[in-house]
Design a protein around this motif. Sequence first.
Motif, PDB file in Angstrom:
ATOM      1  N   GLU A  87     -39.324  -9.672  13.332  1.00 39.00           N
ATOM      2  CA  GLU A  87     -39.391  -8.628  14.363  1.00 39.00           C
ATOM      3  C   GLU A  87     -38.535  -8.942  15.589  1.00 39.00           C
ATOM      4  N   ASP A  88     -37.958 -10.127  15.649  1.00 37.78           N
ATOM      5  CA  ASP A  88     -37.014 -10.448  16.722  1.00 37.78           C
ATOM      6  C   ASP A  88     -35.603  -9.934  16.407  1.00 37.78           C
ATOM      7  N   THR A  89     -35.409  -9.412  15.205  1.00 39.35           N
ATOM      8  CA  THR A  89     -34.108  -8.891  14.821  1.00 39.35           C
ATOM      9  C   THR A  89     -33.711  -7.731  15.731  1.00 39.35           C
ATOM     10  N   ALA A  90     -32.542  -7.857  16.351  1.00 39.08           N
ATOM     11  CA  ALA A  90     -32.078  -6.848  17.302  1.00 39.08           C
ATOM     12  C   ALA A  90     -30.691  -7.237  17.795  1.00 39.08           C
ATOM     13  N   VAL A  91     -30.077  -6.331  18.507  1.00 43.03           N
ATOM     14  CA  VAL A  91     -28.884  -6.659  19.287  1.00 43.03           C
ATOM     15  C   VAL A  91     -29.367  -7.108  20.663  1.00 43.03           C
ATOM     16  N   TYR A  92     -28.924  -8.283  21.063  1.00 42.76           N
ATOM     17  CA  TYR A  92     -29.332  -8.861  22.336  1.00 42.76           C
ATOM     18  C   TYR A  92     -28.215  -8.669  23.365  1.00 42.76           C
ATOM     19  N   TYR A  93     -28.594  -8.179  24.528  1.00 44.28           N
ATOM     20  CA  TYR A  93     -27.650  -7.914  25.613  1.00 44.28           C
ATOM     21  C   TYR A  93     -27.992  -8.781  26.824  1.00 44.28           C
ATOM     22  N   CYS A  94     -26.981  -9.392  27.401  1.00 43.80           N
ATOM     23  CA  CYS A  94     -27.207 -10.074  28.668  1.00 43.80           C
ATOM     24  C   CYS A  94     -26.871  -9.106  29.806  1.00 43.80           C
ATOM     25  N   ALA A  95     -27.487  -9.349  30.940  1.00 40.33           N
ATOM     26  CA  ALA A  95     -27.298  -8.465  32.087  1.00 40.33           C
ATOM     27  C   ALA A  95     -27.362  -9.276  33.373  1.00 40.33           C
ATOM     28  N   VAL A  96     -26.618  -8.802  34.360  1.00 41.90           N
ATOM     29  CA  VAL A  96     -26.554  -9.480  35.653  1.00 41.90           C
ATOM     30  C   VAL A  96     -26.769  -8.469  36.767  1.00 41.90           C
ATOM     31  N   ALA A  97     -27.563  -8.855  37.744  1.00 45.31           N
ATOM     32  CA  ALA A  97     -27.772  -8.025  38.925  1.00 45.31           C
ATOM     33  C   ALA A  97     -27.035  -8.643  40.101  1.00 45.31           C
ATOM     34  N   GLY A  98     -26.254  -7.823  40.783  1.00 48.06           N
ATOM     35  CA  GLY A  98     -25.528  -8.337  41.937  1.00 48.06           C
ATOM     36  C   GLY A  98     -26.367  -8.338  43.200  1.00 48.06           C
ATOM     37  N   TYR A  99     -27.449  -7.576  43.208  1.00 50.43           N
ATOM     38  CA  TYR A  99     -28.288  -7.475  44.407  1.00 50.43           C
ATOM     39  C   TYR A  99     -29.726  -7.888  44.129  1.00 50.43           C
ATOM     40  N   SER A 100     -30.369  -7.256  43.154  1.00 54.13           N
ATOM     41  CA  SER A 100     -31.777  -7.531  42.882  1.00 54.13           C
ATOM     42  C   SER A 100     -31.959  -8.973  42.458  1.00 54.13           C
ATOM     43  N   ASP A 101     -33.027  -9.568  42.953  1.00 54.16           N
ATOM     44  CA  ASP A 101     -33.256 -10.974  42.637  1.00 54.16           C
ATOM     45  C   ASP A 101     -34.742 -11.243  42.505  1.00 54.16           C
ATOM     46  N   TYR A 102     -35.408 -10.483  41.658  1.00 52.88           N
ATOM     47  CA  TYR A 102     -36.798 -10.756  41.346  1.00 52.88           C
ATOM     48  C   TYR A 102     -36.989 -10.626  39.849  1.00 52.88           C
ATOM     49  N   PRO A 103     -37.923 -11.375  39.292  1.00 49.94           N
ATOM     50  CA  PRO A 103     -37.993 -11.500  37.827  1.00 49.94           C
ATOM     51  C   PRO A 103     -38.408 -10.236  37.092  1.00 49.94           C
ATOM     52  N   ARG A 104     -39.024  -9.279  37.765  1.00 58.32           N
ATOM     53  CA  ARG A 104     -39.441  -8.047  37.091  1.00 58.32           C
ATOM     54  C   ARG A 104     -38.557  -6.859  37.461  1.00 58.32           C
ATOM     55  N   ALA A 105     -37.323  -7.156  37.866  1.00 57.58           N
ATOM     56  CA  ALA A 105     -36.395  -6.073  38.186  1.00 57.58           C
ATOM     57  C   ALA A 105     -36.212  -5.168  36.967  1.00 57.58           C
ATOM     58  N   PRO A 106     -36.285  -3.859  37.144  1.00 62.81           N
ATOM     59  CA  PRO A 106     -36.097  -2.942  36.009  1.00 62.81           C
ATOM     60  C   PRO A 106     -34.655  -2.915  35.545  1.00 62.81           C
ATOM     61  N   TRP A 107     -34.443  -2.389  34.344  1.00 59.44           N
ATOM     62  CA  TRP A 107     -33.118  -2.459  33.736  1.00 59.44           C
ATOM     63  C   TRP A 107     -32.060  -1.770  34.578  1.00 59.44           C
ATOM     64  N   ASP A 108     -32.436  -0.718  35.306  1.00 58.36           N
ATOM     65  CA  ASP A 108     -31.427   0.022  36.056  1.00 58.36           C
ATOM     66  C   ASP A 108     -31.025  -0.679  37.351  1.00 58.36           C
ATOM     67  N   GLU A 109     -31.603  -1.828  37.638  1.00 55.31           N
ATOM     68  CA  GLU A 109     -31.153  -2.624  38.782  1.00 55.31           C
ATOM     69  C   GLU A 109     -30.182  -3.718  38.349  1.00 55.31           C
ATOM     70  N   TYR A 110     -29.883  -3.775  37.054  1.00 57.83           N
ATOM     71  CA  TYR A 110     -28.852  -4.689  36.575  1.00 57.83           C
ATOM     72  C   TYR A 110     -27.511  -3.948  36.608  1.00 57.83           C
ATOM     73  N   ASP A 111     -26.515  -4.589  37.165  1.00 57.00           N
ATOM     74  CA  ASP A 111     -25.240  -3.919  37.420  1.00 57.00           C
ATOM     75  C   ASP A 111     -24.213  -4.121  36.305  1.00 57.00           C
ATOM     76  N   TYR A 112     -24.323  -5.227  35.611  1.00 53.08           N
ATOM     77  CA  TYR A 112     -23.312  -5.560  34.608  1.00 53.08           C
ATOM     78  C   TYR A 112     -24.016  -5.937  33.299  1.00 53.08           C
ATOM     79  N   TRP A 113     -23.406  -5.510  32.193  1.00 53.68           N
ATOM     80  CA  TRP A 113     -23.986  -5.729  30.876  1.00 53.68           C
ATOM     81  C   TRP A 113     -22.938  -6.318  29.939  1.00 53.68           C
ATOM     82  N   GLY A 114     -23.391  -7.232  29.083  1.00 51.41           N
ATOM     83  CA  GLY A 114     -22.535  -7.766  28.038  1.00 51.41           C
ATOM     84  C   GLY A 114     -22.436  -6.797  26.869  1.00 51.41           C
ATOM     85  N   GLN A 115     -21.614  -7.159  25.903  1.00 53.44           N
ATOM     86  CA  GLN A 115     -21.335  -6.270  24.787  1.00 53.44           C
ATOM     87  C   GLN A 115     -22.401  -6.332  23.703  1.00 53.44           C
ATOM     88  N   GLY A 116     -23.283  -7.282  23.762  1.00 49.99           N
ATOM     89  CA  GLY A 116     -24.335  -7.398  22.761  1.00 49.99           C
ATOM     90  C   GLY A 116     -23.970  -8.379  21.666  1.00 49.99           C
TER      91      GLY A 116
END
Length: 123
Positions: A87-116
């Motif tokens: 059940e861990d099978t998936a495409v995994y994406y890394c993401a970086v937030a340039g401003y938000s810096d808390y562990p429960r930041a929602p996905w739309d607060e991440y500014d940059y995304w990897g290709q998977g």
Amino acid sequence: VQLQASGGGLVQAGGSLRLSCAASGSIFSINAMGWYRQAPGKQRELVAAVTSSGSTNYADSVKGRFTISRDNAKNTVYLQMNSLRPEDTAVYYCAVAGYSDYPRAPWDEYDYWGQGTLVTVSS
């Protein structure tokens, strides 16, 4: 900012993989870094996140099996995945937030995304 993820692949259930994601380019600031995943037919979900100071947050389904870490000097985030399940099978994406810096930041607060990177766990 470009994110380059690596480390995915095919592994048997119970095995381990380590994902890496390096940020490069015009980096002004990097705060929260995270890993998300998306399985076929499912929504993208948070796997784990880590703040610049090292605070972490994990999805309940991966607690005790996955570990997120980062190397601030290298602008790189890692995801060590142990005791993998089908059940861990998936495409995994890394993401970086340039401003938000808390562990429960929602996905739309991440500014940059990897290709998977695809992780496939066979039973």
